[in-house]
Design a protein around this motif. Structure first.
Motif, PDB file in Angstrom:
ATOM      1  N   TRP A 463       0.847  -1.208   0.043  1.00  0.00           N
ATOM      2  CA  TRP A 463       0.107  -0.092  -0.272  1.00  0.00           C
ATOM      3  C   TRP A 463       0.646   1.436  -0.023  1.00  0.00           C
ATOM      4  O   TRP A 463       0.485   2.216  -0.633  1.00  0.00           O
ATOM      5  N   HIS A 464       1.885   1.128   0.519  1.00  0.00           N
ATOM      6  CA  HIS A 464       2.791   2.317   0.661  1.00  0.00           C
ATOM      7  C   HIS A 464       3.504   2.682  -0.532  1.00  0.00           C
ATOM      8  O   HIS A 464       3.464   3.606  -1.141  1.00  0.00           O
ATOM      9  N   SER A 465       3.820   1.490  -1.376  1.00  0.00           N
ATOM     10  CA  SER A 465       4.361   1.706  -2.656  1.00  0.00           C
ATOM     11  C   SER A 465       3.370   2.250  -3.711  1.00  0.00           C
ATOM     12  O   SER A 465       3.629   2.936  -4.702  1.00  0.00           O
ATOM     13  N   ILE A 466       2.099   2.095  -3.396  1.00  0.00           N
ATOM     14  CA  ILE A 466       1.009   2.443  -4.262  1.00  0.00           C
ATOM     15  C   ILE A 466       0.788   4.360  -4.133  1.00  0.00           C
ATOM     16  O   ILE A 466       0.576   4.797  -4.954  1.00  0.00           O
ATOM     17  N   TYR A 467       0.803   4.460  -2.871  1.00  0.00           N
ATOM     18  CA  TYR A 467       0.219   5.761  -2.292  1.00  0.00           C
ATOM     19  C   TYR A 467       1.548   6.632  -2.001  1.00  0.00           C
ATOM     20  O   TYR A 467       1.063   7.834  -1.387  1.00  0.00           O
ATOM     21  N   ALA A 468       2.582   6.197  -2.058  1.00  0.00           N
ATOM     22  CA  ALA A 468       3.828   6.820  -1.637  1.00  0.00           C
ATOM     23  C   ALA A 468       3.855   8.348  -2.413  1.00  0.00           C
ATOM     24  O   ALA A 468       4.553   9.141  -1.871  1.00  0.00           O
TER      25      ALA A 468
END
Length: 715
Positions: A463-468
């Motif tokens: 999720w972090h890699s998507i919304y970073a």
């Protein structure tokens, strides 16, 4: 009054066509509260047998016959209760009994007793419920009995055969919110009935206060008409709709089981707190209110779903969405917060009653049903790529009473799907109950929990890699609170350190079992690539309690995986260091991290390559006297690539192939220049790529001039 009168006359039609059970041959004319007096009409024997009653005679009573002390009434009440609690009442019998109870034809005394034995065998006729709701306005029924009736409606809500007539009198039901005693239960019922067209009713709530049950209903209104609800709805509310232990619950579950039906264990009562999901979905244009709504059950293909996307009518039984791929696609594509709110509402009760406060028919007795339910839920979460807020709330409570064995794969699967927990709460909500379970459970539970925590970390990092790239990192999709990058890093770091502590102690308890070690190394394969693979500016080294058991493992796979992990740590650290020199936005790596990495690499090189184990400065040191007492010759080379317990079988096999006729085996001869290179080549061809990458990136070797052996230097 005129409206109520016309509504009453239209709904309360003569009951001559309904089934009359034997009970009412004795109680029908007792009270003058109702309009019916005189003889009863005969009951067809076939209908009586189908209903499960023996109608051997028809007794005629005069008006005014007393209820108290009537042995015939008591006898028939006991008979009806016996049938109701054993096999349930058919729809016609439910209609009859509900009508007579609410109309007080028996007086107020037996009314409660009749209501308590209204255990439906299959469905509840909607018309009977509507007629009963209208009787509430007569004003003769005690308030406690009115509350009992509303509780019954809430309990059997999903068994009502239709909801259109109930929604047609939504405004009539809404008027009861002004009653202080009925308000909590009426709000609960309205929550289940509310649609978008009912959103304007929220204007009447302006002076009702901020009780939890009102706020939960307002939260649904705010989804439909946000411009009308100016009141601020807190992101985390107390349980709005309390779980009232109803007199029908355990009996209803038992009847459903005996009848081979499923549904009593998944009523739509909800007790857990609900949270609206600020999901990032594709926005769609508003539907025209004049277009006909299409029930979701009538759609059979994705093309039909797209064609009717803005005219979908959700089912009354929200749990049915979990088993429909079209319904899940609808939830995934359309920004319909009310559907998610209702689904979480339904799930909350299912979790609460089936697992947290299960009585008769709980998971211990209906494990197959619970298994099917959880598997269906996990499949839905996998499809949506996120968990439900009600699952999260349930797990925080259930972990404190879970024994670690009941439905273990399913519970761990749900646990791996929870969103990021703030670092200030993660210890209380997750770490403390999981730690108790970990240290008191079997090896297989420890392995399962390690896999679960690895999957949890993977989902958080994904999720972090998507919304970073977004300004505000909204990693916790199931809450209203946006989590900053710093807060997210703190949570991830807490999780990594927690797993490190569990793994260190767990490996000691289980004697460094290779299976547990494998799951631990799976976790650190995720951790070592947090920067390059997931874009998270964080690098955390494994603790010594994980590093040394892997380095001294007796299986070559564990040593190879440790070598690969250390190789990836170096790649991540090198990349982060180079970015730190180029741009000011790169994160700063502490010197402690570099010291830990360099220390581990020096130990691995000296141990596996230079044959300098137990030398001063090494992580593992033993006294010289103790080493001499061990009588191990050349103890410094005990864990190099030739003598290491994990690779000795390969060294013996290699020695036999190189010197097939040599009777005396001297493994030290492999360390000479050419045999050593051949031996490394031989190891790398066995599939140990991690070891190959580690050697190539961390070691350079040269031939010693005096004895032809090799020595290594760190690159």
């Amino acid at each position: 009054c005129l409206l109520l009168s016309s509504l009453t006359h239209s709904i309360l039609r003569p009951c001559k066509s309904l089934l009359y059970i034997k009970l009412f041959t004795s109680i029908y004319p007792f009270s003058s509260a109702g309009p019916y007096e005189g003889r009863l009409e005969p009951i067809p024997a076939t209908i009586g047998r189908e209903a499960g009653y023996t109608l051997d005679r028809l007794t005629v009573f005069e008006a005014g016959t007393p209820v108290l002390g009537n042995d015939e009434l008591e006898k028939n009440l006991v008979q009806v209760e016996k049938v109701a609690y054993s096999q349930g009442l058919p729809p016609e019998a439910v209609s009859i009994m509900l009508e007579f109870a609410m109309s007080l034809r028996m007086g107020t005394s037996p009314c409660v007793r009749v209501l308590k034995c209204l255990i439906p065998a299959s469905v509840v006729p909607q018309e009977a419920v509507v007629r009963a709701v209208v009787w509430l306005s007569v004003g003769k029924m005690p308030i406690s009995t009115q509350v009992l009736f509303i509780k019954w409606v809430l309990t059997v809500f999903d068994m009502i055969d239709a909801k259109d007539q109930l929604r047609a009198i939504y405004g009539f039901i809404f008027n009861f919110v002004t009653d202080e005693n009925l308000c909590p239960f009426i709000c609960h019922l309205l929550y289940l009935l509310t649609r978008k067209e009912n959103g304007t009713d929220c204007l009447l709530f302006s002076s009702q206060g901020r009780q939890p049950f009102l706020l939960h209903l307002l939260s649904l209104y705010k989804v439909f008409c946000p411009e009308l609800v100016t009141l601020s709805i807190p992101s985390r509310m107390k349980s709005g709709f309390r779980n009232h232990i109803s007199p029908w619950q355990s009996a209803l579950i038992a009847v459903q089981k005996r009848n081979g039906l499923q549904g009593a264990s998944s009523m739509s009562l909800v007790t857990n707190k609900d949270k609206t999901n600020p999901r990032k979905r594709v926005s769609q244009s508003e539907q025209s209110s004049s277009r006909r709504m299409v029930p979701l059950v009538e759609l059979h293909s994705f093309a039909q779903l797209l064609e009717n996307m803005h005219r979908i009518e959700l089912p009354a039984q929200m749990g049915s969405l979990l088993g429909s791929s079209l319904a899940l696609q609808y939830l995934d594509c359309v920004q319909d917060e009310s559907a998610l709110l209702r689904l979480n509402f339904w799930l909350g009760y299912a979790f609460h009653e089936e697992f947290l406060f299960c009585g008769d028919g709980g998971p211990s007795q209906t494990s197959e049903e619970a298994l099917q339910f959880l598997n269906k839920l996990l499949s839905a979460q996998h499809f949506l790529q996120e968990g439900f807020s009600s699952s999260e709330v349930f797990l925080y409570k259930f972990l404190n009473v879970w024994d670690g064995s009941l439905l273990r794969p399913q519970i761990l699967g749900l646990l791996s799907n929870i969103p990021v927990v703030p670092s200030s709460q993660i210890r209380t909500l997750l770490f403390e109950p999981l730690m108790q379970l970990f240290f008191t459970s079997s090896l297989f539970f420890k392995c399962g929990l390690m896999e679960c925590l690895n999957n949890m970390l993977l989902k958080w990092l994904t999720w972090h890699s998507i919304y970073a790239l977004e300004d505000d990192l909204d990693i916790s999709l199931n809450s209203h609170t946006n989590m900053t990058l710093s807060g997210f890093k703190d949570s991830v770091m807490e999780l990594i350190h927690f797993v490190g502590r569990l793994a260190s102690v767990g490996l000691q308890l289980e004697g460094c079992h290779c299976l547990l070690l494998s799951f631990v190394l799976d976790f650190y394969e995720t951790v070592c690539d947090t920067f390059l693979k997931y874009g998270l500016p964080l690098i955390v080294m494994p603790p010594a309690g994980v590093f040394y058991p892997a380095l001294f493992a007796t299986d070559p796979v564990s040593v190879d995986r440790l070598a690969y992990i250390m190789h990836r740590y170096k790649v991540n650290l090198t990349s982060a260091k180079s970015q730190e020199k180029v741009t000011e936005q790169a994160f700063h790596i502490s010197r402690q991290t570099f010291r830990e990495f360099n220390h581990y690499v020096v130990i691995m090189v000296n141990c596996l390559w230079n044959s300098r184990m137990f030398y001063p400065g090494m992580g593992v040191q033993l006294g010289e006297e103790l080493l001499l007492k061990s009588n191990v010759p050349q103890y410094g080379s005990s864990f190099d690539l030739v003598h290491h317990p994990a690779f000795m079988s390969y060294a013996v096999n290699f020695h036999q192939k190189c010197w097939p006729g040599k009777k005396d085996m001297d493994l030290n001869s492999i360390k000479h220049s050419k045999p050593w290179n051949w031996y490394l080549e031989y190891l790398f061809t066995q599939g140990y790529d991690g070891l190959k990458h580690f050697v190539q990136s961390n070691i350079s070797w040269q031939l010693k001039a005096d004895d032809g052996q090799v020595d290594a230097q760190r690159r």
